[in-house]
Design an enzyme around this catalytic site. Structure first.
Site, mmCIF file in Angstrom:
data_model
loop_
_atom_site.group_PDB
_atom_site.id
_atom_site.type_symbol
_atom_site.label_atom_id
_atom_site.label_comp_id
_atom_site.label_asym_id
_atom_site.label_seq_id
_atom_site.Cartn_x
_atom_site.Cartn_y
_atom_site.Cartn_z
ATOM 1 N N GLU A 1 0.808 -1.227 0.000
ATOM 2 C CA GLU A 1 0.000 0.000 0.000
ATOM 3 C C GLU A 1 0.837 1.270 0.000
ATOM 4 O O GLU A 1 0.534 2.216 -0.733
ATOM 5 C CB GLU A 1 -0.963 0.002 1.194
ATOM 6 C CG GLU A 1 -2.109 -0.993 1.083
ATOM 7 C CD GLU A 1 -1.732 -2.402 1.515
ATOM 8 O OE1 GLU A 1 -0.576 -2.615 1.958
ATOM 9 O OE2 GLU A 1 -2.587 -3.304 1.415
ATOM 10 N N ALA B 1 -11.077 -0.195 4.030
ATOM 11 C CA ALA B 1 -10.516 1.082 4.478
ATOM 12 C C ALA B 1 -9.295 0.921 5.381
ATOM 13 O O ALA B 1 -8.364 1.729 5.303
ATOM 14 C CB ALA B 1 -11.594 1.896 5.190
ATOM 15 N N ILE C 1 -5.513 1.311 4.350
ATOM 16 C CA ILE C 1 -4.818 2.580 4.169
ATOM 17 C C ILE C 1 -3.718 2.747 5.231
ATOM 18 O O ILE C 1 -2.756 3.490 5.030
ATOM 19 C CB ILE C 1 -5.816 3.764 4.224
ATOM 20 C CG1 ILE C 1 -5.174 5.060 3.710
ATOM 21 C CG2 ILE C 1 -6.350 4.004 5.629
ATOM 22 C CD1 ILE C 1 -4.927 5.092 2.253
ATOM 23 N N PRO D 1 -1.133 0.970 6.354
ATOM 24 C CA PRO D 1 0.290 0.816 5.980
ATOM 25 C C PRO D 1 0.801 1.975 5.118
ATOM 26 O O PRO D 1 2.010 2.121 4.960
ATOM 27 C CB PRO D 1 0.312 -0.497 5.184
ATOM 28 C CG PRO D 1 -0.940 -1.204 5.555
ATOM 29 C CD PRO D 1 -1.947 -0.154 5.907
ATOM 30 N N HIS E 1 -10.660 -5.198 10.450
ATOM 31 C CA HIS E 1 -11.221 -5.000 9.104
ATOM 32 C C HIS E 1 -12.484 -4.139 9.099
ATOM 33 O O HIS E 1 -13.049 -3.908 8.041
ATOM 34 C CB HIS E 1 -11.564 -6.359 8.467
ATOM 35 C CG HIS E 1 -10.415 -7.008 7.773
ATOM 36 N ND1 HIS E 1 -9.253 -7.346 8.420
ATOM 37 C CD2 HIS E 1 -10.232 -7.384 6.485
ATOM 38 C CE1 HIS E 1 -8.424 -7.911 7.555
ATOM 39 N NE2 HIS E 1 -8.997 -7.937 6.375
#
Lengths: 335, 334
Positions: A58, A82, A85, A87, A127
Site C-alpha cells: 500500500e 478502508a 490505508i 500501511p 477490518h
C-alpha cells in the site's frame, strides 16, 4: 432510467471516466480479478497497463499514485477495505495531503482513493474500521461518503475530475442497494454540497452513509407519532456544506447527528461543534450524537450488531430531543 | 581516466561549487538566526549529487530528501528562489511554505524534496510510472540516504519499479550516518547496493567523491531506463562534513575527528579541481567560475533579504486548488 446497484454505480463511474480521459488509470490489489464487480470489462476495454494489479504494497502504490498524479496522470486507487490505508499513512499524510502546499502550489495531486467501510459482517476489529474522521482532520484531503447509488456515481465522477486528492468512503452495507441512475456520462454530483433527503420541521437529523437510510426509516416512523423530521445527507465531509446544516437547524431548533464512526472526534462531533458555535441561539435542546461507542468491533455477531447506529437508536434520540423541555432543564441545572 | 568533455566538466564544477557556496552561506545565516529552522547541508556530497544530476536531461524528473539544497541546484534550479525559500519569503520557490527541507522546482523537473525519511521513494516510482503510461522517455532520479534503505518504502519502491520495469534510478547517497547513528550498525549487509539482488535489478557501487565516476555509472542506468529495461540501484559512497543539521541543538554533534579528516582529504570539489587543471583547464578560468558563483550566491541572499514575507492569507492557499476559508474571527470555526 436503468436501475443500478451501488457497485454498478462505482463500476460505471470509473468506466466512463477512463473512457473520457486517457490520463485516468486504476491501481489496486486483485483489480483484474474483479473481486467485487467494480471493474467488470475493464481489462478488455483498457488493457492491463491502465488497469494495473499491484502487489500487496500500500505505501508503495499509494505513493506511486501521488508521483504519477504529480506528472499529470489521474489515478484511481482501489484500496479495497478502508483499514488497508494504514500501511500507507505516511504516504497519505506526508505526501498526498501536503505536497501541493509544501511546494507552494507547484504540485497537483488529482487522485482518488476508494476505501470501503466493511463493518457489520463479522470481520472483527482490524477490518471493520470507519476511519474517515481522523482523515478529515488532515488538511488537503477531500472526503466523500455517498449514501446511495446515484450519489455514488455522481460524486465519484466529480472526484476523478477534481484536481485535489479525494478519499471516497463506500459503505459496504450499501453495495447491493439499487436505484435509477440517469444514462448520462456527464451526470455529476458536485463535491462539497449536502442534500436534504427528507424535509421536516421539528428536528434535523444529519446522517452519513448507510445511516441515511436508517434515519429516513426512523423519520417515517416518527411521522406517525406526529414528529416531522428533516434528514440531511452531507455527502461530502471535506469540504463540509455547513450552510445547509445550519439552515436546517435554524429552522428546526434540534439536531441529532448519526455517524457509524467511533464517538470520540467523530464526524458527528465536528458537526455538533459547528452547530453549537454557529447556531447556538436556535437550539431548543441539546445536540445528540448517535455513533459507535469507543470500543473495538468484536467478531461475535450479536455483540457487533448492537454497537452501530440503528433505526431504533436514531428514533430514541429523536424522541429525546423533541421531548426535551428547555425550561425544565434550566431549572434543574440551577438547582 | 574518463573521456574529457570540457563543457560538461566545467558545468559539473560550476554546479558543485554552487552547492558548496550556497550551503556555506546558508549555514552562516542559519547559525546567526537570519534563516529560520533546521538546515541540513550536503557539504562533502557534491560529487555524487552533481554527477548524478548531469546524467539527466533537463526534462527528466528528480525526487530528493531533507538534505534538500544540493539536489535542485544540481538539477539546474535558479538560486534566488531557493535562497528566498530558506528565508521563508514570498518569492521563495515554494512561496515560503516548504523551507529548507522541502525545496522543489518543477520548472527543472525537481518534483520535491521530502523530509520523512524514505517517503520520496514511492513518489519517484509514480513519476516513472507516469512516464511509462504517457509513453514518453523521461526518467526519474530518486535520491535517498543509507537511512532510507532501512525503511519499508525502500523495499516497496524497488519491488514495484522492478516488476513494472520502470524508468527510475535509485541513487543511494550513503554518507555513513543516519543523524548520529553509523549506517554499519543498522545494516546486516556491507553495501546498500547488495540489496539490489533481492529485486533482480543491477546494483552498483561508485565513489561518490568522484563526480565523473558517478556521472558515468548513472548515465548507464539512465540509458537502461530510457530503453525500457527498468530500474538500477546505484550506491554512492560519500560523506557529509557537517553535523546532521544546523540549529537542531548540540545533541547532534558527534566527534568524528580522524574519520572526518580522512574524508576531507578526498573532497569532491578539490579532487575535481585538480583533475581539471591536469586536463589543462586554466586555473584562472576556475577562479572565474568560483567568483561568478560567489557573486550569484551573494545576489541570491540580497534578493531573499529584500523580499517580503508572504501575507497571512497565503497560509490558506494551496491546501486545495481553491483557498480554504479564513477564520471569520478568532472564535469562529470558519
Amino acid at each position: 432510467m436503468p436501475r443500478k446497484s451501488f457497485l454498478e454505480a462505482v463500476r460505471d463511474a470509473q468506466f466512463e471516466e477512463m473512457k473520457r480521459d486517457p490520463h485516468v488509470f486504476m491501481m489496486g490489489e486483485d483489480l483484474t480479478t474483479n473481486l467485487f464487480g467494480a471493474t467488470t470489462g475493464f481489462v478488455e476495454a483498457f488493457g492491463k497497463e491502465r488497469v494495473r494489479n499491484t502487489p500487496i504494497s500500500e505505501a508503495g502504490f499509494i505513493g506511486a499514485a501521488a508521483g504519477a498524479a504529480m506528472v499529470g496522470m489521474r489515478p484511481i486507487v482501489d484500496v479495497t477495505i478502508a483499514s488497508f490505508i494504514y500501511p500507507a499513512m505516511d504516504q497519505l499524510i506526508s505526501i498526498v495531503s501536503k505536497s501541493r502546499y509544501l511546494y507552494g502550489g507547484q504540485a497537483r495531486l488529482p487522485l482518488v482513493l476508494r476505501l470501503s467501510l466493511f463493518y457489520g459482517n463479522s470481520t472483527a476489529a482490524q477490518h471493520s474500521d470507519r476511519p474517515y474522521p481522523m482523515l478529515m482532520a488532515v488538511p488537503g484531503l477531500k472526503v466523500i461518503i455517498p449514501s446511495n447509488p446515484l450519489d455514488m456515481k455522481g460524486l465519484l465522477k466529480s472526484a476523478v475530475r477534481d484536481d485535489d486528492p479525494v478519499l471516497c468512503f463506500e459503505d459496504a452495507g450499501l453495495w447491493s442497494t439499487k436505484m435509477e441512475i440517469p444514462d448520462d456520462e456527464d451526470f455529476l454530483v458536485p463535491l462539497g454540497r449536502a442534500t436534504v433527503s427528507r424535509e421536516g420541521r421539528d428536528v434535523t437529523v444529519v446522517a452519513l452513509a448507510a445511516c441515511v437510510a436508517q434515519s429516513l426509516a426512523a423519520a417515517a416512523d416518527l411521522a406517525k407519532e406526529g414528529v416531522s423530521v428533516e434528514v440531511i445527507d452531507p455527502r461530502t465531509l471535506v469540504p463540509l456544506d455547513a450552510e445547509t446544516i445550519l439552515r436546517s437547524v435554524r429552522k428546526t431548533g434540534r439536531l441529532v447527528v448519526v455517524d457509524p464512526a467511533h464517538r470520540t472526534c467523530s464526524a458527528a462531533s465536528e458537526i455538533a461543534a459547528l452547530v453549537a458555535e454557529r447556531a447556538f441561539g436556535a437550539l431548543r435542546a441539546p445536540v445528540l450524537r448517535v455513533t459507535t461507542p469507543d470500543t473495538h468491533i468484536p467478531f461475535s455477531p450479536p455483540l457487533e450488531a448492537r454497537l452501530f447506529p440503528s433505526k431504533s437508536r436514531i428514533a430514541e434520540a429523536i424522541r429525546r430531543v423533541v421531548g426535551f423541555d428547555l425550561g425544565d432543564s434550566r431549572r434543574s441545572a440551577g438547582a | 581516466m574518463a573521456h574529457f568533455d570540457g563543457e560538461l566538466w566545467r558545468e559539473i564544477y560550476r554546479r558543485m561549487v554552487r552547492i558548496r557556496t550556497f550551503e556555506d552561506e546558508a549555514s552562516r545565516l542559519a547559525s546567526k538566526g537570519e534563516i529560520p529552522g533546521a538546515l541540513h547541508t550536503a557539504a562533502g556530497q557534491e560529487g555524487e549529487i552533481v554527477g548524478a544530476c548531469m546524467a539527466l536531461r533537463p526534462d527528466d524528473y528528480m525526487v530528493g530528501n531533507h538534505r534538500s539544497h544540493g539536489h535542485p541546484i544540481g538539477k539546474g534550479a535558479a538560486l534566488r528562489p531557493l535562497m528566498a525559500e530558506l528565508f521563508g519569503k514570498q518569492t521563495g520557490v515554494c512561496h515560503g511554505k516548504g523551507g529548507s527541507m522541502h525545496l522543489a522546482d518543477f520548472s527543472v523537473g525537481s518534483l520535491g524534496e521530502t523530509s520523512i525519511v524514505g517517503s520520496g521513494m514511492p513518489v519517484a516510482v509514480g513519476a516513472a510510472l507516469g512516464s511509462k503510461l504517457k509513453g514518453n522517455d523521461r526518467v526519474t532520479l530518486c535520491f535517498f540516504g543509507d537511512g532510507a534503505s532501512n525503511e519499508g518504502t525502500f523495499h516497496e519502491s524497488l519491488n514495484l519499479a522492478a516488476i513494472w520495469s520502470l524508468p527510475v534510478i535509485f541513487l543511494c547517497e550513503n554518507n555513513g550516518y543516519g543523524a548520529t547513528t553509523p549506517a554499519s550498525t543498522v545494516m546486516s549487509v556491507a553495501n546498500v547496493a547488495d540489496r539490489a539482488k533481492a529485486y533482480a535489478i543491477p546494483g552498483a557501487i561508485v565513489d561518490g567523491q568522484d563526480a565523473i565516476a558517478v556521472y558515468e555509472r548513472v548515465l548507464q542506468a539512465v540509458d537502461r531506463a530510457r530503453r525500457g529495461e527498468g530500474p538500477t540501484l546505484v550506491e554512492a559512497k560519500t560523506y557529509r562534513y557537517a553535523d546532521h543539521a544546523v540549529n537542531l541543538g548540540p545533541g547532534f554533534a558527534i566527534d568524528r575527528g580522524h574519520e572526518l579528516a580522512q574524508w576531507r582529504r578526498r573532497d569532491p570539489i578539490a579532487l575535481f579541481r585538480a583533475r581539471m587543471i591536469e586536463a589543462a583547464i586554466e586555473e584562472e578560468e576556475l577562479a572565474r567560475i568560483e567568483a561568478e558563483v560567489a557573486a550569484s550566491v551573494a545576489d541570491a541572499v540580497e534578493f531573499a533579504r529584500s523580499s517580503p514575507f508572504p501575507s497571512y492569507e497565503e497560509a490558506f492557499d494551496d491546501v486545495f486548488g481553491e483557498r480554504v476559508p479564513l477564520p471569520q474571527s478568532p472564535l469562529a470555526c470558519g
